[in-house]
Design a protein around this motif. Sequence first.
Motif, PDB file in Angstrom:
ATOM      1  N   HIS A 125       0.738  -1.218  -0.022  1.00 50.12           N
ATOM      2  CA  HIS A 125       0.035  -0.029   0.003  1.00 50.12           C
ATOM      3  C   HIS A 125       1.012   1.300   0.028  1.00 50.12           C
ATOM      4  CE1 HIS A 125      -3.313  -2.534   0.641  1.00 50.12           C
ATOM      5  NE2 HIS A 125      -3.019  -2.720   1.808  1.00 50.12           N
ATOM      6  N   ALA A 126       0.551   2.228  -0.847  1.00 56.36           N
ATOM      7  CA  ALA A 126       1.166   3.598  -0.863  1.00 56.36           C
ATOM      8  C   ALA A 126       0.375   4.341   0.102  1.00 56.36           C
ATOM      9  CB  ALA A 126       1.207   3.886  -2.495  1.00 56.36           C
ATOM     10  N   THR A 141       6.333   9.981   1.798  1.00 59.45           N
ATOM     11  CA  THR A 141       5.560   8.943   1.222  1.00 59.45           C
ATOM     12  C   THR A 141       6.321   7.415   2.199  1.00 59.45           C
ATOM     13  OG1 THR A 141       7.386   8.536  -0.582  1.00 59.45           O
ATOM     14  CG2 THR A 141       5.057   9.821  -0.739  1.00 59.45           C
ATOM     15  N   SER A 143       5.428   2.986   2.355  1.00 58.78           N
ATOM     16  CA  SER A 143       4.820   1.865   1.852  1.00 58.78           C
ATOM     17  C   SER A 143       4.420   0.882   3.140  1.00 58.78           C
ATOM     18  CB  SER A 143       5.428   1.322   0.828  1.00 58.78           C
ATOM     19  OG  SER A 143       6.523   0.862   1.143  1.00 58.78           O
ATOM     20  N   SER A 185      -4.254   1.790   0.488  1.00 57.93           N
ATOM     21  CA  SER A 185      -3.266   3.029   0.381  1.00 57.93           C
ATOM     22  C   SER A 185      -4.129   4.333   0.928  1.00 57.93           C
ATOM     23  CB  SER A 185      -3.194   3.298  -1.156  1.00 57.93           C
ATOM     24  OG  SER A 185      -2.444   2.251  -1.641  1.00 57.93           O
TER      25      SER A 185
END
Length: 265
Positions: A125-126, A141, A143, A185
């Motif tokens: 998932h971002a 960001t 993950s 995400s």
Amino acid sequence: AEAQAQKTGHTFLGWATDPAANTPDLSITGTTSITGITTYYAVYQHEIYTITFDYGDKRPYLTGTGIYGTSLGSLSGSSIEAASAAAVVEGYRLTGWKNQSNQIVNSSTTISGIATYYAVWTTIHALTFVTDGGILSPYATRSALDGNTITTWPTDPSKTGYHFTGWYTRPGGMEVTSGSIFTGSGTYYASWSAMSYTISLDPNHGNHAATTFAALYDSTLGDRLTNPSNRTGHNFAGWYANASGTGSPITSTASITGNAIYYAQ
């Protein structure tokens, strides 16, 4: 016909008089004459099996070959390590291999026949962290594997005049922390609380008593910037940032950026 012998995972080649022989050196049939006490040794060749690594619909499969009784880590062609290294698929991470019975296999699994092993994929998932003017400008960001926490949690951002109070799904939404489990995400937003500063109004020898109040960063002075009482022989000219009265007067629309003292003139 020549007498046969059987051994799992091996092909019978024939008979030999030497127990260490790799090739047969005699033929034994039902009519072979017995001339005394004799031992004959079966000669076998290991079976070689094809092993397939199936990635599902993520990428084409790979194959390797291995000898009965050896391990998946010793395959010729594509070993299990090579198959794992080739499992580069955007948005997914290979987390293992399993057989048709959903049992996990690895490099030490023994080869016992032709087999297909199936990739175990976990969604990545971002996650985006928006700092709204913090030092991680404009965002960070990360993950996370599906059903897992983030391996490296973002550092707390900082923002002039504000205390960082956490990451949230939306303003006023649910907080997420380093212990949160992620199943999709998403974008998460920094929450801030304005710092409180002390503002003092100095009568500068006037008859007005000193006034002190708290004000939040980036708020305005507003109606708290009241005129002092009259000072005999003087007309009030305004509040200034210095006791000498130089510069421009401070108005009620001035923004709070820190502790301050304003002087009556």
